[in-house]
Write an enzyme that holds these catalytic residues in place. Structure first.
Site: not given
Ligand code: 2PG
Ligand code: MG
Length: 412
Positions: A199, A331
């Site tokens: 990231e 998300k």
């Molecule tokens: C998280 C995310 C984003 P990932 O864990 O919050 O930072 O990571 O997309 O790998 O789940």
């Molecule tokens: Mg997370």
């Protein structure tokens, strides 16, 4: 009113170089909504499946075979698009068509509708005119599932310019902390290669404690007081450490193990010592009661569920009943469709749970989530600090500021 005239899907790649899908929704006016799906590395057990049988190609084939179901629909009518999608896939986790298809299709439809109405996408998603900017929250130091061996077990150390009054200042402050931290790391370790995690956060060979120390030092060296102008946050992503057989959190890199009780103390110590404003997934994805202990202990800190809630409205209802968290990551691709995610946002506000709209570690250069963060009245927008696919979201906030439709920063 515009109608969906055609849909086109294609195979592309995300910021990790993995295959993903992009979908165009084209209206009868010729307006195009185009969205490329992101994907996570630390994935919650109950989140939507990205692709059927792990195959983006298969997801695209299914969409193509069902294109007719969407033709003629009003692209601004998220519910009817969602329902058409549910005719194809009624599974709880979108295992038939894939959450990435649901994500791209529903957001692309919304974007095409906004274009045909000549308004910014966030305006199409909410009737509320009292809109504010969420605080950008960004990864400055990465470990765990986002960076290689030798980095901290903790997945993300984050910065947020909690004292900023404007969106530009909040972005600049985050950038300055990221840069300052880079200088500190280079001085501390002559072998530091400027390596960064998925990231864009620095990925140094440090343990958890050392990583938190240097992050705090970067803020202080710039003259900021932690918890005032600038605050740190941590995504513990504790499910990565949780060992179900041992019933312990195993910190491989640092070389220790925590019982569930020790994990609560471990997180509480970090929250206090570094005056965190934000603590995500401090315990594993099914430890609702343990999260509730932290939520009770820190009513003024955003005790946030990500893997814990996976943007799932039913899980959120259960968490709210147990008072497991006071903040929730949103998300869209964890939920599947944008309709699902908006329902989740409504349930969160009903329960007084603050929202943090978030990117995934594998991203595209799209910036729709900046609009989604504003429309859902998110307190923070977790989109990183550095890297083209992260900056894209921040730059979109600056473009949005030109509309003069948003009044300052949210209150956290
Ligand atoms: C998280 C995310 C984003 P990932 O864990 O919050 O930072 O990571 O997309 O790998 O789940
Ligand atoms: Mg997370």
């Amino acid at each position: 009113m515009a109608r969906i005239a055609s849909i086109k899907g294609r195979l592309l790649y995300n910021s990790r170089g993995s295959k993903t899908v992009e979908i165009d929704v084209i209206t009868d006016n010729g307006d195009v909504g185009r969205v490329c799906a992101p994907s996570g590395a630390s994935v919650g057990k109950y989140e939507a499946i990205s692709f059927p049988d792990n195959s983006p190609e298969k997801g695209l084939e299914i969409l193509k075979a069902n294109e007719k179901k969407f033709i003629g629909l009003d692209p601004s009518d998220l519910k009817s698009i969602h329902e058409a999608l549910r005719e194809i896939d009624s599974t709880s986790n979108y295992s038939k068509i894939g959450g990435s298809i649901a994500f791209s299709l529903t957001i692309a439809a919304t974007e095409s509708a906004a274009k045909s109405e000549g308004i910014p996408m966030f305006k199409l998603l909410t009737k509320d005119s009292d809109l504010k900017f969420p605080f950008p929250l960004g990864n400055i130091l990465g470990g765990g599932a986002h960076a290689g061996p030798g980095t901290p077990d903790i997945q993300e150390i984050l910065v947020c310019a909690t004292g900023s009054k404007t969106i530009r200042d909040s972005i600049e402050v985050n950038l300055s902390v990221h840069k300052e931290l880079g200088k500190i790391l280079a001085k501390k370790d002559p072998g530091f290669t400027n390596g960064r995690g998925d990231e864009g956060g620095w990925a140094p060979k440090l343990n958890n404690e050392q990583a938190l120390e240097v992050a705090a030092r970067a803020c202080e060296q710039l003259g900021f007081t932690l918890g005032k102008e600038v605050s740190l946050g941590v995504d513990f992503a504790s499910t990565t450490q949780w060992n179900e057989n041992k019933k312990k959190y195993v910190y491989d890199r640092a070389g220790f193990e925590n019982t569930p009780e020790e994990q609560i103390d471990f997180a509480a110590e970090i929250i206090k010592k570094y005056k965190l404003a934000y603590a995500e997934d401090a315990v594993h994805e099914e430890a609702f009661e343990d999260m509730a202990i932290l939520t009770k202990k820190f009513p003024n800190i955003l005790i946030t569920g990500d893997d814990l809630l996976v943007t799932n409205t039913e899980i959120l209802k259960n968490a709210a009943k147990k008072r497991a968290c006071n903040a929730a990551i949103l998300k869209v691709n964890q939920a599947g469709s944008l309709y699902d995610a908006i329902e989740f946002a409504k349930e969160a506000s009903k329960n007084n749970i603050k929202l943090i709209t978030s990117h995934r570690s594998g991203e595209s250069s799209d910036s729709h989530i900046s609009h989604i963060g504003i429309a859902t009245k998110s307190k923070m927008l977790k989109v990183g600090v550095m890297g083209g696919e992260r900056i894209a979201k921040l730059n979109e906030l600056l473009r949005i500021s030109e509309y003069d439709l948003i009044r300052g920063m949210v209150e956290i």
